[in-house]
Design a protein around this motif. Sequence first.
Motif, PDB file in Angstrom:
ATOM      1  N   ILE A  25       0.833  -1.205   0.000  1.00 39.25           N
ATOM      2  CA  ILE A  25       0.000   0.000   0.000  1.00 39.25           C
ATOM      3  C   ILE A  25       0.865   1.252   0.000  1.00 39.25           C
ATOM      4  CG2 ILE A  25      -1.679   1.333   1.348  1.00 39.25           C
ATOM      5  CD1 ILE A  25      -2.796  -1.340   2.365  1.00 39.25           C
ATOM      6  N   LEU A  26       1.930   1.237   0.795  1.00 36.60           N
ATOM      7  CA  LEU A  26       2.760   2.431   0.976  1.00 36.60           C
ATOM      8  C   LEU A  26       3.835   2.591  -0.105  1.00 36.60           C
ATOM      9  CD1 LEU A  26       3.342   2.123   4.835  1.00 36.60           C
ATOM     10  CD2 LEU A  26       1.754   3.662   3.688  1.00 36.60           C
ATOM     11  N   ALA A  27       4.427   1.495  -0.536  1.00 36.67           N
ATOM     12  CA  ALA A  27       5.595   1.584  -1.421  1.00 36.67           C
ATOM     13  C   ALA A  27       5.281   2.027  -2.849  1.00 36.67           C
ATOM     14  CB  ALA A  27       6.339   0.248  -1.426  1.00 36.67           C
ATOM     15  N   PRO A  28       4.189   1.566  -3.495  1.00 35.58           N
ATOM     16  CA  PRO A  28       3.970   1.976  -4.889  1.00 35.58           C
ATOM     17  C   PRO A  28       3.888   3.489  -5.108  1.00 35.58           C
ATOM     18  CG  PRO A  28       2.658   0.049  -4.399  1.00 35.58           C
ATOM     19  CD  PRO A  28       3.247   0.507  -3.100  1.00 35.58           C
ATOM     20  N   PRO A  29       3.123   4.258  -4.335  1.00 35.05           N
ATOM     21  CA  PRO A  29       3.136   5.711  -4.566  1.00 35.05           C
ATOM     22  C   PRO A  29       4.514   6.334  -4.340  1.00 35.05           C
ATOM     23  CG  PRO A  29       1.263   5.078  -3.202  1.00 35.05           C
ATOM     24  CD  PRO A  29       2.150   3.887  -3.291  1.00 35.05           C
ATOM     25  N   LEU A  30       5.222   5.855  -3.314  1.00 34.49           N
ATOM     26  CA  LEU A  30       6.565   6.360  -3.052  1.00 34.49           C
ATOM     27  C   LEU A  30       7.503   6.028  -4.208  1.00 34.49           C
ATOM     28  CD1 LEU A  30       8.752   7.596  -1.234  1.00 34.49           C
ATOM     29  CD2 LEU A  30       8.964   5.344  -0.126  1.00 34.49           C
ATOM     30  N   ALA A  31       7.436   4.782  -4.700  1.00 39.16           N
ATOM     31  CA  ALA A  31       8.291   4.367  -5.810  1.00 39.16           C
ATOM     32  C   ALA A  31       7.975   5.150  -7.081  1.00 39.16           C
ATOM     33  CB  ALA A  31       8.127   2.870  -6.053  1.00 39.16           C
ATOM     34  N   TRP A  32       6.700   5.417  -7.320  1.00 37.20           N
ATOM     35  CA  TRP A  32       6.305   6.197  -8.498  1.00 37.20           C
ATOM     36  C   TRP A  32       6.864   7.615  -8.418  1.00 37.20           C
ATOM     37  CZ3 TRP A  32       4.437   5.315 -13.149  1.00 37.20           C
ATOM     38  CH2 TRP A  32       3.885   6.383 -13.877  1.00 37.20           C
ATOM     39  N   TRP A  33       6.786   8.198  -7.240  1.00 42.23           N
ATOM     40  CA  TRP A  33       7.329   9.552  -7.051  1.00 42.23           C
ATOM     41  C   TRP A  33       8.844   9.556  -7.258  1.00 42.23           C
ATOM     42  CZ3 TRP A  33      10.703  11.857  -3.508  1.00 42.23           C
ATOM     43  CH2 TRP A  33      10.704  13.252  -3.508  1.00 42.23           C
ATOM     44  N   LEU A  34       9.534   8.569  -6.683  1.00 42.87           N
ATOM     45  CA  LEU A  34      10.985   8.500  -6.846  1.00 42.87           C
ATOM     46  C   LEU A  34      11.384   8.283  -8.306  1.00 42.87           C
ATOM     47  CD1 LEU A  34      11.969   6.316  -3.755  1.00 42.87           C
ATOM     48  CD2 LEU A  34      12.425   8.751  -4.083  1.00 42.87           C
ATOM     49  N   ALA A  35      10.558   7.544  -9.041  1.00 41.87           N
ATOM     50  CA  ALA A  35      10.888   7.222 -10.425  1.00 41.87           C
ATOM     51  C   ALA A  35      10.722   8.419 -11.352  1.00 41.87           C
ATOM     52  CB  ALA A  35      10.020   6.062 -10.908  1.00 41.87           C
ATOM     53  N   HIS A  36       9.874   9.381 -10.988  1.00 39.49           N
ATOM     54  CA  HIS A  36       9.540  10.437 -11.940  1.00 39.49           C
ATOM     55  C   HIS A  36       9.748  11.857 -11.437  1.00 39.49           C
ATOM     56  CE1 HIS A  36       7.227   6.951 -13.518  1.00 39.49           C
ATOM     57  NE2 HIS A  36       7.640   7.438 -14.660  1.00 39.49           N
ATOM     58  N   THR A  37      10.131  12.015 -10.198  1.00 45.82           N
ATOM     59  CA  THR A  37      10.312  13.375  -9.690  1.00 45.82           C
ATOM     60  C   THR A  37      11.677  13.928 -10.067  1.00 45.82           C
ATOM     61  OG1 THR A  37      10.174  14.788  -7.738  1.00 45.82           O
ATOM     62  CG2 THR A  37      11.282  12.679  -7.464  1.00 45.82           C
ATOM     63  N   ASN A  38      11.721  15.218 -10.260  1.00 44.16           N
ATOM     64  CA  ASN A  38      12.979  15.936 -10.469  1.00 44.16           C
ATOM     65  C   ASN A  38      13.213  16.960  -9.357  1.00 44.16           C
ATOM     66  OD1 ASN A  38      13.727  14.706 -12.956  1.00 44.16           O
ATOM     67  ND2 ASN A  38      12.144  15.927 -13.989  1.00 44.16           N
ATOM     68  N   ARG A  39      12.476  16.813  -8.289  1.00 43.43           N
ATOM     69  CA  ARG A  39      12.568  17.803  -7.217  1.00 43.43           C
ATOM     70  C   ARG A  39      13.871  17.664  -6.438  1.00 43.43           C
ATOM     71  NH1 ARG A  39       6.549  18.400  -4.427  1.00 43.43           N
ATOM     72  NH2 ARG A  39       5.444  19.001  -6.334  1.00 43.43           N
ATOM     73  N   ARG A  40      14.340  18.803  -5.959  1.00 48.17           N
ATOM     74  CA  ARG A  40      15.523  18.799  -5.116  1.00 48.17           C
ATOM     75  C   ARG A  40      15.207  18.040  -3.818  1.00 48.17           C
ATOM     76  NH1 ARG A  40      18.356  24.474  -3.890  1.00 48.17           N
ATOM     77  NH2 ARG A  40      18.790  24.279  -6.138  1.00 48.17           N
ATOM     78  N   LEU A 102      11.256  -1.904   3.674  1.00 50.18           N
ATOM     79  CA  LEU A 102      10.800  -0.957   2.654  1.00 50.18           C
ATOM     80  C   LEU A 102      11.655  -0.968   1.390  1.00 50.18           C
ATOM     81  CD1 LEU A 102       8.942   1.321   1.700  1.00 50.18           C
ATOM     82  CD2 LEU A 102      10.370   2.934   3.004  1.00 50.18           C
ATOM     83  N   PRO A 103      12.994  -0.923   1.469  1.00 51.26           N
ATOM     84  CA  PRO A 103      13.762  -0.892   0.218  1.00 51.26           C
ATOM     85  C   PRO A 103      13.609  -2.141  -0.632  1.00 51.26           C
ATOM     86  CG  PRO A 103      15.215  -1.184   2.114  1.00 51.26           C
ATOM     87  CD  PRO A 103      13.871  -0.829   2.647  1.00 51.26           C
ATOM     88  N   PHE A 104      13.307  -3.270  -0.034  1.00 54.61           N
ATOM     89  CA  PHE A 104      13.165  -4.505  -0.792  1.00 54.61           C
ATOM     90  C   PHE A 104      11.878  -4.522  -1.614  1.00 54.61           C
ATOM     91  CE2 PHE A 104      16.141  -5.433   2.514  1.00 54.61           C
ATOM     92  CZ  PHE A 104      17.061  -6.280   1.915  1.00 54.61           C
ATOM     93  N   VAL A 105      10.942  -3.646  -1.291  1.00 53.05           N
ATOM     94  CA  VAL A 105       9.720  -3.507  -2.076  1.00 53.05           C
ATOM     95  C   VAL A 105       9.788  -2.260  -2.954  1.00 53.05           C
ATOM     96  CG1 VAL A 105       7.207  -3.235  -1.954  1.00 53.05           C
ATOM     97  CG2 VAL A 105       8.381  -4.721  -0.326  1.00 53.05           C
ATOM     98  N   ALA A 106      10.271  -1.163  -2.405  1.00 51.30           N
ATOM     99  CA  ALA A 106      10.268   0.105  -3.138  1.00 51.30           C
ATOM    100  C   ALA A 106      11.268   0.113  -4.287  1.00 51.30           C
ATOM    101  CB  ALA A 106      10.568   1.262  -2.179  1.00 51.30           C
ATOM    102  N   GLN A 107      12.445  -0.467  -4.105  1.00 52.84           N
ATOM    103  CA  GLN A 107      13.461  -0.379  -5.153  1.00 52.84           C
ATOM    104  C   GLN A 107      13.090  -1.148  -6.430  1.00 52.84           C
ATOM    105  OE1 GLN A 107      17.417  -1.176  -3.642  1.00 52.84           O
ATOM    106  NE2 GLN A 107      17.614   0.920  -2.930  1.00 52.84           N
ATOM    107  N   PRO A 108      12.579  -2.397  -6.352  1.00 51.39           N
ATOM    108  CA  PRO A 108      12.152  -3.052  -7.597  1.00 51.39           C
ATOM    109  C   PRO A 108      11.028  -2.295  -8.300  1.00 51.39           C
ATOM    110  CG  PRO A 108      12.371  -4.664  -5.837  1.00 51.39           C
ATOM    111  CD  PRO A 108      12.492  -3.314  -5.199  1.00 51.39           C
ATOM    112  N   LEU A 109      10.116  -1.713  -7.521  1.00 48.09           N
ATOM    113  CA  LEU A 109       9.026  -0.956  -8.130  1.00 48.09           C
ATOM    114  C   LEU A 109       9.540   0.324  -8.782  1.00 48.09           C
ATOM    115  CD1 LEU A 109       6.216  -1.321  -5.435  1.00 48.09           C
ATOM    116  CD2 LEU A 109       6.404  -2.495  -7.622  1.00 48.09           C
ATOM    117  N   THR A 110      10.478   0.998  -8.137  1.00 50.52           N
ATOM    118  CA  THR A 110      11.044   2.216  -8.726  1.00 50.52           C
ATOM    119  C   THR A 110      11.721   1.907 -10.050  1.00 50.52           C
ATOM    120  OG1 THR A 110      11.413   3.153  -6.521  1.00 50.52           O
ATOM    121  CG2 THR A 110      12.637   4.130  -8.337  1.00 50.52           C
ATOM    122  N   ALA A 111      12.495   0.822 -10.093  1.00 51.44           N
ATOM    123  CA  ALA A 111      13.167   0.437 -11.337  1.00 51.44           C
ATOM    124  C   ALA A 111      12.158   0.092 -12.425  1.00 51.44           C
ATOM    125  CB  ALA A 111      14.075  -0.755 -11.071  1.00 51.44           C
ATOM    126  N   SER A 112      11.081  -0.574 -12.060  1.00 52.48           N
ATOM    127  CA  SER A 112      10.061  -0.936 -13.042  1.00 52.48           C
ATOM    128  C   SER A 112       9.313   0.302 -13.539  1.00 52.48           C
ATOM    129  CB  SER A 112       9.069  -1.929 -12.430  1.00 52.48           C
ATOM    130  OG  SER A 112       8.102  -2.335 -13.368  1.00 52.48           O
TER     131      SER A 112
END
Length: 220
Positions: A25-40, A102-112
């Motif tokens: 529930i928590l990791a997909p939105p976070l991973a999506w933000w990490l994958a596409h954000t350009n924010r400082r 968290l990183p074991f779920v968020a990192q594969p999703l961010t890469a995908s």
Amino acid sequence: MAEDVLTSLTLTAALAAATTVALLILAPPLAWWLAHTNRRGASLVEALVALPLVLPPTVLGFYLLLAMAEDAWLGASWRSLTGQPLAFTFSGLVLASIIYSLPFVAQPLTASFRNTPAELLDAASVMGVAPAARFLRFMLPLHWRALVAAGVLGFAHTVGEFGIVLMIGGNIPGETRVLSILLFDQVESLDYASAHLTAAILLVVSLTALTLTYGTLRRQ
């Protein structure tokens, strides 16, 4: 002794399942933000997410234990909401496991998510689909294999936790004594026959989870 193994196995499965559901529930939105954000500051957030990969579990467990104390903000808030302590409880284990896995779920999703074809995002934007609907209706179904792989990996990692579980939960039978803690007890008491059984369960679960994860990712 078989009853101890069954009790710890049930507790381990419950901990891993609760942690995995929360992370999916928590990791997909976070991973999506990490994958596409350009924010400082995105690099700092990504580093904080990945920190459990390199930080000794006892260090993370120590600081979480301090935060969960009844005179600390987290422990006091939990006590006021539930009337129960947070440290040395199953709830405390779930919270610590969410952070540690968290990183074991968020990192594969961010890469995908980073491999999402840009034309799909552009098409959804042109069609006027809202960002939240775009994510839920298009992106999650598109990356379902990555979700499965990340969930399995997070489950397996939670099953194998030791250091942070010992720091946060201690060794309370039926409450916080998961399989990894039980194995430690068995080895300390020189009960190698029982330790072989417990270790074999952990080995089979870990190998099965990794096989499913890599098989899913290879088919993506």
